[in-house]
Motif scaffolding. Structure first.
Motif, mmCIF file in Angstrom:
data_model
loop_
_atom_site.group_PDB
_atom_site.id
_atom_site.type_symbol
_atom_site.label_atom_id
_atom_site.label_comp_id
_atom_site.label_asym_id
_atom_site.label_seq_id
_atom_site.Cartn_x
_atom_site.Cartn_y
_atom_site.Cartn_z
ATOM 1 N N GLN A 70 29.836 46.086 42.570
ATOM 2 C CA GLN A 70 29.237 47.293 43.137
ATOM 3 C C GLN A 70 29.788 47.536 44.543
ATOM 4 O OE1 GLN A 70 27.350 49.217 41.260
ATOM 5 N NE2 GLN A 70 27.431 47.723 39.585
ATOM 6 N N GLU A 71 29.593 48.756 45.034
ATOM 7 C CA GLU A 71 30.043 49.088 46.379
ATOM 8 C C GLU A 71 29.322 48.231 47.411
ATOM 9 O OE1 GLU A 71 31.196 53.794 45.723
ATOM 10 O OE2 GLU A 71 29.209 53.248 46.443
ATOM 11 N N GLU A 77 40.113 37.248 45.896
ATOM 12 C CA GLU A 77 41.383 37.598 45.263
ATOM 13 C C GLU A 77 41.409 37.097 43.821
ATOM 14 O OE1 GLU A 77 46.199 36.879 45.873
ATOM 15 O OE2 GLU A 77 44.751 36.157 47.365
ATOM 16 N N GLY A 78 41.760 37.980 42.901
ATOM 17 C CA GLY A 78 41.824 37.625 41.491
ATOM 18 C C GLY A 78 40.519 37.763 40.747
ATOM 19 N N GLN A 79 39.437 38.090 41.426
ATOM 20 C CA GLN A 79 38.131 38.192 40.764
ATOM 21 C C GLN A 79 38.093 39.399 39.840
ATOM 22 O OE1 GLN A 79 34.768 38.081 43.442
ATOM 23 N NE2 GLN A 79 33.478 39.248 42.036
ATOM 24 N N PRO A 80 37.575 39.246 38.599
ATOM 25 C CA PRO A 80 37.448 40.401 37.701
ATOM 26 C C PRO A 80 36.471 41.430 38.270
ATOM 27 C CG PRO A 80 37.309 38.351 36.471
ATOM 28 C CD PRO A 80 37.238 37.982 37.916
ATOM 29 N N MET A 81 36.869 42.693 38.221
ATOM 30 C CA MET A 81 36.034 43.770 38.724
ATOM 31 C C MET A 81 35.558 44.701 37.605
ATOM 32 S SD MET A 81 38.163 44.725 42.198
ATOM 33 C CE MET A 81 36.820 45.702 42.850
ATOM 34 N N ASP A 147 45.876 42.524 30.966
ATOM 35 C CA ASP A 147 45.942 43.900 31.475
ATOM 36 C C ASP A 147 44.629 44.645 31.268
ATOM 37 O OD1 ASP A 147 48.533 43.461 32.217
ATOM 38 O OD2 ASP A 147 49.427 44.473 30.479
ATOM 39 N N TYR A 148 43.793 44.146 30.396
ATOM 40 C CA TYR A 148 42.510 44.802 30.103
ATOM 41 C C TYR A 148 41.394 44.283 31.005
ATOM 42 C CZ TYR A 148 44.830 46.799 26.075
ATOM 43 O OH TYR A 148 45.689 47.500 25.268
ATOM 44 N N VAL A 149 41.742 43.460 31.984
ATOM 45 C CA VAL A 149 40.798 43.006 33.007
ATOM 46 C C VAL A 149 41.303 43.522 34.358
ATOM 47 C CG1 VAL A 149 39.697 41.035 34.117
ATOM 48 C CG2 VAL A 149 40.275 40.947 31.684
ATOM 49 N N VAL A 150 40.506 44.334 35.043
ATOM 50 C CA VAL A 150 40.863 44.857 36.360
ATOM 51 C C VAL A 150 40.438 43.827 37.396
ATOM 52 C CG1 VAL A 150 40.582 46.741 38.005
ATOM 53 C CG2 VAL A 150 40.553 47.216 35.547
ATOM 54 N N ARG A 151 41.407 43.275 38.141
ATOM 55 C CA ARG A 151 41.139 42.201 39.097
ATOM 56 C C ARG A 151 41.388 42.668 40.528
ATOM 57 N NH1 ARG A 151 40.681 37.387 36.347
ATOM 58 N NH2 ARG A 151 41.490 37.396 34.203
ATOM 59 N N ALA A 152 40.715 42.019 41.470
ATOM 60 C CA ALA A 152 40.910 42.321 42.890
ATOM 61 C C ALA A 152 42.231 41.724 43.354
ATOM 62 C CB ALA A 152 39.758 41.751 43.711
ATOM 63 N N PRO A 153 43.122 42.516 43.934
ATOM 64 C CA PRO A 153 44.404 41.983 44.401
ATOM 65 C C PRO A 153 44.305 41.252 45.737
ATOM 66 C CG PRO A 153 44.288 44.304 44.867
ATOM 67 C CD PRO A 153 43.021 43.966 44.139
ATOM 68 N N MET A 154 43.164 41.361 46.401
ATOM 69 C CA MET A 154 42.978 40.741 47.708
ATOM 70 C C MET A 154 41.499 40.509 47.953
ATOM 71 S SD MET A 154 43.542 44.138 50.093
ATOM 72 C CE MET A 154 42.765 43.451 51.546
ATOM 73 N N GLU A 155 41.199 39.672 48.912
ATOM 74 C CA GLU A 155 39.804 39.470 49.306
ATOM 75 C C GLU A 155 39.362 40.630 50.187
ATOM 76 O OE1 GLU A 155 37.002 36.325 51.835
ATOM 77 O OE2 GLU A 155 39.129 35.906 51.498
ATOM 78 N N GLY A 156 38.122 41.063 50.006
ATOM 79 C CA GLY A 156 37.614 42.154 50.819
ATOM 80 C C GLY A 156 36.308 42.691 50.280
ATOM 81 N N VAL A 157 35.922 43.832 50.831
ATOM 82 C CA VAL A 157 34.674 44.492 50.458
ATOM 83 C C VAL A 157 34.999 45.690 49.567
ATOM 84 C CG1 VAL A 157 32.639 45.714 51.327
ATOM 85 C CG2 VAL A 157 33.550 43.746 52.575
ATOM 86 N N VAL A 158 34.187 45.892 48.539
ATOM 87 C CA VAL A 158 34.354 47.063 47.687
ATOM 88 C C VAL A 158 33.879 48.273 48.489
ATOM 89 C CG1 VAL A 158 33.765 48.165 45.503
ATOM 90 C CG2 VAL A 158 34.001 45.671 45.621
ATOM 91 N N SER A 174 42.279 55.699 40.202
ATOM 92 C CA SER A 174 41.815 54.743 41.220
ATOM 93 C C SER A 174 40.370 54.384 40.891
ATOM 94 C CB SER A 174 41.921 55.347 42.621
ATOM 95 O OG SER A 174 43.259 55.665 42.935
ATOM 96 N N LEU A 175 40.157 53.170 40.438
ATOM 97 C CA LEU A 175 38.808 52.745 40.064
ATOM 98 C C LEU A 175 38.042 52.161 41.244
ATOM 99 C CD1 LEU A 175 39.586 51.054 36.629
ATOM 100 C CD2 LEU A 175 39.054 53.453 37.130
ATOM 101 N N PHE A 176 38.743 51.440 42.127
ATOM 102 C CA PHE A 176 38.087 50.782 43.259
ATOM 103 C C PHE A 176 39.012 50.856 44.475
ATOM 104 C CE2 PHE A 176 36.839 48.544 39.384
ATOM 105 C CZ PHE A 176 35.457 48.599 39.442
ATOM 106 N N TRP A 177 38.373 50.851 45.656
ATOM 107 C CA TRP A 177 39.077 50.632 46.919
ATOM 108 C C TRP A 177 38.486 49.383 47.549
ATOM 109 C CZ3 TRP A 177 38.666 55.391 44.887
ATOM 110 C CH2 TRP A 177 39.761 56.263 45.000
ATOM 111 N N VAL A 178 39.334 48.413 47.835
ATOM 112 C CA VAL A 178 38.900 47.150 48.420
ATOM 113 C C VAL A 178 39.605 46.968 49.755
ATOM 114 C CG1 VAL A 178 38.941 44.634 48.190
ATOM 115 C CG2 VAL A 178 38.388 46.059 46.214
#
Length: 356
Positions: A70-71, A77-81, A147-158, A174-178
């Motif tokens: 959630q926002e 990094e690498g966590q499924p979103m 490819d069917y799992v959207v993962r965070a490319p970096m650590e950060g806040v949604v 664009s599904l998320f901005w981190v």
């Protein structure tokens, strides 16, 4: 005697009328040159964004089946979103796995037959190639499942989420901005005519509609080497202080300061007579002065009710004042809207002084 006196009176009246008609000094309005701030700046607009920011989209086109964050939530990094519908991909992967197992088993049987001289060695080579190809296909199918799992490319806040379960999403989405909420920067566009005057470290005065009347500043931190050939602009990034009230995504106007003169000589625009623009557009015509260059002009200075033409160099031209960089001192009286026919050394009658 009476005729002589009458003639003198008539001559005096005619002389007075002639003086009124032809010799009366023109009436002019004047203003005093003042000292003040002259600010030369380049205008730009842009949007506020984090320094560390990643836009996250899907790697393939599919239906969104699950949103896992959630926002405002911090992710690693690498966590499924989010997850996409991978049923067809799983079926293909299972089929590829089965083919790979069959090829491996066939290779084992072929090796046994070749060892017993029941079949030719060429069959073994063909079986080895088939097994290698089947294993590579199965490995690619397994990797494609990721490819069917959207993962965070970096650590950060949604910072933003534009993903809803059930939507069919594609790779441009664009599904998320981190990113990190701080530090922030302003990414602005500067016209190609002005970019040569922009330097790292220059101060920028900022204005946002969300904070009317509030003075905010930044500093030029980066200039993109390549410009946009369609928009004819260059991207300039302006760093913002940690305590800035600006929020991510806000539109901001920036004036990048090129030069500040806190004690500049200023006069009203009505006092300055600019030279006419050259009509000759031939290749031999003198080039126009570059932006920010000093320009020559003239104005009229009044000393002891006598007008004197003065050649000057002007700098910053603002709606309410013009900077005089050379040729005039603060406190001198200048003529506003000089009348036609005004000549150097001509007496003038003064109107009340007007503030610039």
């Amino acid at each position: 005697m009476r005729r002589l006196l009458l003639l003198l009176v008539l001559l005096a009246a005619a002389g007075a009328a002639a003086w009124v008609r032809y010799g009366l000094p023109p009436r002019v309005a004047i203003a005093l040159a003042t000292q003040g701030m002259a600010l030369e700046a380049v205008y730009a607009t842009g949007n506020v964004e984090p320094v560390n920011l990643a836009r996250i989209g899907p790697a393939t086109r599919a239906r969104l089946t699950e949103v896992l964050v959630q926002e405002g939530e911090r992710v690693a990094e690498g966590q499924p979103m989010a997850r996409l519908d991978d049923r067809q991909a799983r079926s293909l992967a299972a089929e590829a796995e089965a083919r790979a197992r069959f090829a491996v088993e066939d290779l084992a049987r072929t090796r046994t037959l070749v060892a017993r001289d029941i079949t030719a060695r060429t069959s073994l080579e063909r079986a080895e190639r088939d097994a290698q190809a089947a294993e590579a296909t199965a490995r690619a199918a397994r990797q494609r499942l990721d490819d069917y799992v959207v993962r965070a490319p970096m650590e950060g806040v949604v910072l933003r989420r534009d993903a809803e379960v059930g939507e069919v999403v594609d790779t441009p989405a664009s599904l998320f901005w981190v990113g990190e909420p701080r530090p922030l920067r302003l990414t602005a566009e500067v016209d190609e005519e002005d970019i040569a005057r922009i330097r790292l470290g220059q101060r920028a005065l900022l204005r946002a509609d969300a904070f009317p009347g509030r003075a905010m500043t930044g500093e030029v931190a980066q200039i993109t080497p390549k410009g946009d050939t369609v928009r004819k602009a260059y991207r300039v990034r302006i760093s913002l202080p940690e305590d800035t009230p600006l929020l991510i995504g806000m539109t901001v106007e920036a004036n990048i300061v090129l030069r500040e003169a806190p004690e500049a000589v200023l006069v009203p625009p009505a006092a300055v007579v600019l030279p006419p623009a050259p009509r000759d557009a031939s290749p031999t015509a003198p080039p126009a002065p570059p932006p920010g260059a000093t320009r020559r002009a003239h104005l009229w200075v009044v000393e002891k009710e006598v007008a004197q033409r003065r050649e000057v160099e002007i700098g910053v031209q603002a709606p309410r004042s013009i900077e005089i960089r050379r040729g005039l001192a603060a406190g001198e009286a200048v003529v506003l809207n000089p009348p036609e026919g005004l000549r150097d050394g001509m007496p003038v009658r003064l109107e009340a002084e007007t503030a610039p």
